[in-house]
Design a protein around this motif. Structure first.
Motif, PDB file in Angstrom:
ATOM      1  N   LEU A   1       0.846  -1.186   0.000  1.00 55.92           N
ATOM      2  CA  LEU A   1       0.000   0.000   0.000  1.00 55.92           C
ATOM      3  C   LEU A   1       0.884   1.238   0.000  1.00 55.92           C
ATOM      4  O   LEU A   1       1.793   1.366   0.820  1.00 55.92           O
ATOM      5  N   GLY A   2       0.620   2.132  -0.921  1.00 54.88           N
ATOM      6  CA  GLY A   2       1.402   3.358  -1.009  1.00 54.88           C
ATOM      7  C   GLY A   2       0.678   4.377  -1.861  1.00 54.88           C
ATOM      8  O   GLY A   2      -0.486   4.199  -2.229  1.00 54.88           O
ATOM      9  N   ASN A   3       1.352   5.457  -2.179  1.00 56.81           N
ATOM     10  CA  ASN A   3       0.777   6.505  -3.018  1.00 56.81           C
ATOM     11  C   ASN A   3       1.478   6.521  -4.369  1.00 56.81           C
ATOM     12  O   ASN A   3       2.703   6.380  -4.446  1.00 56.81           O
ATOM     13  N   SER A   4       0.697   6.694  -5.419  1.00 54.98           N
ATOM     14  CA  SER A   4       1.240   6.671  -6.770  1.00 54.98           C
ATOM     15  C   SER A   4       0.647   7.793  -7.608  1.00 54.98           C
ATOM     16  O   SER A   4      -0.545   8.116  -7.479  1.00 54.98           O
ATOM     17  N   ALA A   5       1.464   8.362  -8.485  1.00 52.00           N
ATOM     18  CA  ALA A   5       0.993   9.394  -9.411  1.00 52.00           C
ATOM     19  C   ALA A   5       0.051   8.800 -10.453  1.00 52.00           C
ATOM     20  O   ALA A   5      -0.677   9.537 -11.128  1.00 52.00           O
ATOM     21  N   SER A   6       0.038   7.475 -10.581  1.00 56.80           N
ATOM     22  CA  SER A   6      -0.826   6.814 -11.565  1.00 56.80           C
ATOM     23  C   SER A   6      -2.217   6.526 -11.026  1.00 56.80           C
ATOM     24  O   SER A   6      -3.069   6.021 -11.748  1.00 56.80           O
ATOM     25  N   SER A   7      -2.444   6.823  -9.746  1.00 65.17           N
ATOM     26  CA  SER A   7      -3.726   6.507  -9.123  1.00 65.17           C
ATOM     27  C   SER A   7      -4.664   7.706  -9.121  1.00 65.17           C
ATOM     28  O   SER A   7      -4.250   8.832  -8.845  1.00 65.17           O
ATOM     29  N   ALA A   8      -5.928   7.427  -9.406  1.00 67.70           N
ATOM     30  CA  ALA A   8      -6.969   8.458  -9.355  1.00 67.70           C
ATOM     31  C   ALA A   8      -7.862   8.261  -8.146  1.00 67.70           C
ATOM     32  O   ALA A   8      -8.968   8.794  -8.080  1.00 67.70           O
ATOM     33  N   ALA A   9      -7.412   7.490  -7.184  1.00 67.08           N
ATOM     34  CA  ALA A   9      -8.226   7.168  -6.006  1.00 67.08           C
ATOM     35  C   ALA A   9      -8.482   8.396  -5.131  1.00 67.08           C
ATOM     36  O   ALA A   9      -7.608   9.251  -4.988  1.00 67.08           O
ATOM     37  N   PRO A  10      -9.648   8.473  -4.512  1.00 72.21           N
ATOM     38  CA  PRO A  10      -9.932   9.563  -3.585  1.00 72.21           C
ATOM     39  C   PRO A  10      -9.437   9.257  -2.174  1.00 72.21           C
ATOM     40  O   PRO A  10     -10.106   9.539  -1.185  1.00 72.21           O
ATOM     41  N   PHE A  11      -8.272   8.628  -2.084  1.00 65.33           N
ATOM     42  CA  PHE A  11      -7.690   8.240  -0.805  1.00 65.33           C
ATOM     43  C   PHE A  11      -6.195   8.527  -0.815  1.00 65.33           C
ATOM     44  O   PHE A  11      -5.557   8.575  -1.872  1.00 65.33           O
ATOM     45  N   ALA A  12      -5.641   8.674   0.374  1.00 66.78           N
ATOM     46  CA  ALA A  12      -4.191   8.796   0.533  1.00 66.78           C
ATOM     47  C   ALA A  12      -3.792   8.008   1.768  1.00 66.78           C
ATOM     48  O   ALA A  12      -4.602   7.786   2.669  1.00 66.78           O
ATOM     49  N   ILE A  13      -2.544   7.569   1.799  1.00 65.81           N
ATOM     50  CA  ILE A  13      -2.028   6.812   2.933  1.00 65.81           C
ATOM     51  C   ILE A  13      -0.732   7.445   3.414  1.00 65.81           C
ATOM     52  O   ILE A  13       0.061   7.972   2.618  1.00 65.81           O
ATOM     53  N   GLY A  14      -0.533   7.436   4.709  1.00 67.19           N
ATOM     54  CA  GLY A  14       0.710   7.915   5.309  1.00 67.19           C
ATOM     55  C   GLY A  14       1.061   7.017   6.480  1.00 67.19           C
ATOM     56  O   GLY A  14       0.263   6.177   6.891  1.00 67.19           O
ATOM     57  N   HIS A  15       2.250   7.182   7.035  1.00 66.38           N
ATOM     58  CA  HIS A  15       2.635   6.327   8.162  1.00 66.38           C
ATOM     59  C   HIS A  15       3.637   7.037   9.061  1.00 66.38           C
ATOM     60  O   HIS A  15       4.231   8.059   8.702  1.00 66.38           O
ATOM     61  N   ALA A  16       3.800   6.461  10.232  1.00 67.06           N
ATOM     62  CA  ALA A  16       4.839   6.860  11.175  1.00 67.06           C
ATOM     63  C   ALA A  16       5.312   5.580  11.859  1.00 67.06           C
ATOM     64  O   ALA A  16       4.776   4.491  11.593  1.00 67.06           O
ATOM     65  N   VAL A  17       6.315   5.696  12.710  1.00 64.97           N
ATOM     66  CA  VAL A  17       6.868   4.513  13.373  1.00 64.97           C
ATOM     67  C   VAL A  17       6.805   4.701  14.883  1.00 64.97           C
ATOM     68  O   VAL A  17       7.391   5.646  15.433  1.00 64.97           O
ATOM     69  N   MET A  18       6.078   3.800  15.549  1.00 65.51           N
ATOM     70  CA  MET A  18       6.009   3.838  17.009  1.00 65.51           C
ATOM     71  C   MET A  18       7.302   3.271  17.586  1.00 65.51           C
ATOM     72  O   MET A  18       7.748   2.203  17.172  1.00 65.51           O
ATOM     73  N   ARG A  19       7.902   3.977  18.534  1.00 67.17           N
ATOM     74  CA  ARG A  19       9.135   3.478  19.141  1.00 67.17           C
ATOM     75  C   ARG A  19       8.840   2.517  20.284  1.00 67.17           C
ATOM     76  O   ARG A  19       9.704   1.767  20.717  1.00 67.17           O
ATOM     77  N   ASP A  20       7.618   2.548  20.793  1.00 64.47           N
ATOM     78  CA  ASP A  20       7.197   1.586  21.812  1.00 64.47           C
ATOM     79  C   ASP A  20       5.678   1.544  21.838  1.00 64.47           C
ATOM     80  O   ASP A  20       5.005   2.251  21.068  1.00 64.47           O
ATOM     81  N   ALA A  21       5.116   0.720  22.726  1.00 62.47           N
ATOM     82  CA  ALA A  21       3.672   0.483  22.735  1.00 62.47           C
ATOM     83  C   ALA A  21       2.854   1.657  23.250  1.00 62.47           C
ATOM     84  O   ALA A  21       1.621   1.636  23.142  1.00 62.47           O
ATOM     85  N   ILE A  22       3.492   2.681  23.801  1.00 66.93           N
ATOM     86  CA  ILE A  22       2.751   3.837  24.315  1.00 66.93           C
ATOM     87  C   ILE A  22       3.127   5.119  23.578  1.00 66.93           C
ATOM     88  O   ILE A  22       2.951   6.219  24.098  1.00 66.93           O
ATOM     89  N   ASP A  23       3.623   4.969  22.358  1.00 65.96           N
ATOM     90  CA  ASP A  23       4.087   6.108  21.578  1.00 65.96           C
ATOM     91  C   ASP A  23       2.908   6.803  20.893  1.00 65.96           C
ATOM     92  O   ASP A  23       2.663   6.626  19.691  1.00 65.96           O
ATOM     93  N   SER A  24       2.190   7.594  21.657  1.00 60.86           N
ATOM     94  CA  SER A  24       1.028   8.309  21.110  1.00 60.86           C
ATOM     95  C   SER A  24       1.444   9.344  20.070  1.00 60.86           C
ATOM     96  O   SER A  24       0.695   9.618  19.119  1.00 60.86           O
ATOM     97  N   ALA A  25       2.642   9.921  20.225  1.00 60.75           N
ATOM     98  CA  ALA A  25       3.103  10.947  19.284  1.00 60.75           C
ATOM     99  C   ALA A  25       3.199  10.396  17.872  1.00 60.75           C
ATOM    100  O   ALA A  25       2.873  11.090  16.896  1.00 60.75           O
ATOM    101  N   ALA A  26       3.635   9.132  17.738  1.00 61.63           N
ATOM    102  CA  ALA A  26       3.747   8.531  16.414  1.00 61.63           C
ATOM    103  C   ALA A  26       2.372   8.337  15.783  1.00 61.63           C
ATOM    104  O   ALA A  26       2.193   8.541  14.580  1.00 61.63           O
ATOM    105  N   VAL A  27       1.401   7.935  16.584  1.00 52.64           N
ATOM    106  CA  VAL A  27       0.036   7.766  16.065  1.00 52.64           C
ATOM    107  C   VAL A  27      -0.501   9.111  15.588  1.00 52.64           C
ATOM    108  O   VAL A  27      -1.122   9.211  14.513  1.00 52.64           O
ATOM    109  N   ILE A  28      -0.250  10.149  16.368  1.00 53.91           N
ATOM    110  CA  ILE A  28      -0.698  11.484  15.983  1.00 53.91           C
ATOM    111  C   ILE A  28      -0.009  11.925  14.688  1.00 53.91           C
ATOM    112  O   ILE A  28      -0.637  12.502  13.792  1.00 53.91           O
ATOM    113  N   ASP A  29       1.290  11.644  14.571  1.00 43.88           N
ATOM    114  CA  ASP A  29       2.025  11.989  13.351  1.00 43.88           C
ATOM    115  C   ASP A  29       1.462  11.259  12.137  1.00 43.88           C
ATOM    116  O   ASP A  29       1.371  11.831  11.043  1.00 43.88           O
ATOM    117  N   ALA A  30       1.096   9.993  12.318  1.00 46.75           N
ATOM    118  CA  ALA A  30       0.527   9.224  11.213  1.00 46.75           C
ATOM    119  C   ALA A  30      -0.807   9.821  10.772  1.00 46.75           C
ATOM    120  O   ALA A  30      -1.092   9.924   9.575  1.00 46.75           O
TER     121      ALA A  30
END
Length: 378
Positions: free
Chosen positions: A248-277
């Motif tokens: 799953l990713g983003n492509s210039a060839s896609s006309a979808a009305p959706f976008a995807i992004g991600h972040a990386v949690m450094r541990d199980a309580i990393d709320s900042a990463a969820v917010i960044d995502a």
């Protein structure tokens, strides 16, 4: 020139065999079953070796979709990529995420700026039991990731935001079969083999995306935790002997009305990463005073969870690894599911346990898909 359009629908389920929600949308004309390319699901099993809710769910979906795709149910899996993740502990809610893809012609004068959600699938060959958790699985997974990226028309690895893989595990019969050929498996533990398979598959993603430099050896699996992929999510199951790869990713060839992004949690309580995502696709948390970008709506969140192997989280001891009543993966899914549910406002999120080589040790990737308005430009 936009070549394809992806649609994503999240459907709640009342049990692993519940296909009523999917069939209702098909009958209403909201989902074309012939355009379904992948279904990711959370089922309410234990997520362990003996979690047959995953196989049950795939069987029910295959039987339900077979008449619509003109295939016998046992062959539907060759056409649609199914990935069922067992375990809906805590506030996690069983559900399906259905991905469809349609080819589109040149939109002519219509302007769609920015890259949009795209999806690609590939399968590895079947593995021998002695190959699970080892170099063969790493190499074949890397090939499959590259093939799936090509199918999704994603050129830059930086545009890949989540790679979901369903991989096999060892059983006593499979271990005995290897021994009969004079070969040893990576482990003699069926439960332990899940970690080996998940880890090797994740390292295959890292190799394919250039996240790791140099050669990886068999001895690195489950030992060199400094080696990992920031976008891999792997889930082991008894129902197959090969890897199913969904990119799953983003492509210039896609006309979808959706976008995807991600972040990386450094541990199980990393709320900042969820917010960044969430922010990466223009969304904000339930309690953020700043509203989400206009006409953007959360579709789903996908994350990995594991009990920190060190036995500590930010200097404090946890006992998830020492509980003989409940496996650590179940503890971790409940913890991360609660964190993400509280920030996003829903428990219908895809949280998978066991994050070996998937993000830093004790952490894991978290990806968010958002629906954009039809004329939303980035």
């Amino acid at each position: 020139m936009r070549t394809n359009s992806v649609n994503v629908v999240r459907i709640p389920t009342n049990g692993p065999g519940d296909v009523s929600g999917l069939l209702s949308l098909i009958q209403q004309g909201k989902i074309d079953p012939r355009s379904i390319v992948a279904i990711l699901g959370k089922t309410e099993g234990n997520g362990g070796v003996n979690d047959f809710t995953r196989e049950y769910a795939v069987s029910a979906l295959s039987a339900a979709l077979a008449p619509y795709v003109d295939l016998p149910s046992q062959r539907v899996e060759q056409r649609i990529a199914f990935v069922m993740s067992g375990g809906t502990e805590g506030v996690l809610s069983p559900h399906l995420t259905v991905f469809t893809r349609d080819d589109v012609s040149d939109r002519g004068s219509e302007v769609i700026s920015g890259k949009r959600l795209s999806i690609g699938m590939a399968h590895t060959r079947d593995f021998l039991p002695e190959e699970i958790g080892r170099d063969a699985q790493i190499r074949e997974t890397a090939k499959a990731v590259a093939a799936a990226m090509a199918q999704a028309a994603i050129v830059d690895p930086q545009d890949v935001h989540f790679v979901q893989i369903k991989c096999p595990l060892l059983t006593s019969d499979r271990i005995e079969a290897a021994m009969a050929r004079g070969n040893e498996t990576a482990t003699n533990s069926a439960y332990g083999s899940m970690a080996y398979s998940r880890g090797a598959s994740a390292l295959g993603v890292a190799v394919a995306l250039g996240e790791i430099e140099g050669e990886i050896e068999d001895k690195d699996v489950l030992r060199r935790f400094d080696l990992f992929s920031s976008v891999a999510s792997t889930s082991a199951g008894i129902e197959l002997m090969h890897n199913v790869v969904i990119v799953l990713g983003n492509s210039a060839s896609s006309a979808a009305p959706f976008a995807i992004g991600h972040a990386v949690m450094r541990d199980a309580i990393d709320s900042a990463a969820v917010i960044d995502a969430l922010k990466s696709v223009g969304l904000h948390t339930e309690h953020d005073s700043k509203p989400s970008t206009a006409a953007r709506e959360l579709v789903n969140i996908f994350a990995k969870a594991e009990a920190a192997p060190s036995g500590c989280i930010r200097g404090f001891r946890h006992v998830m690894l020492e509980d003989t009543d409940i496996s650590s993966t179940r503890h971790a899914r409940a913890a991360v599911g609660g964190l993400i549910g509280g920030l996003s406002g829903t428990g219908a999120v895809y949280v998978s346990g066991g994050a070996e080589h998937q993000g830093p040790s004790g952490g894991g990737p978290v990806a968010v898909i958002a629906r954009l308005s039809d004329d939303q430009s980035d």
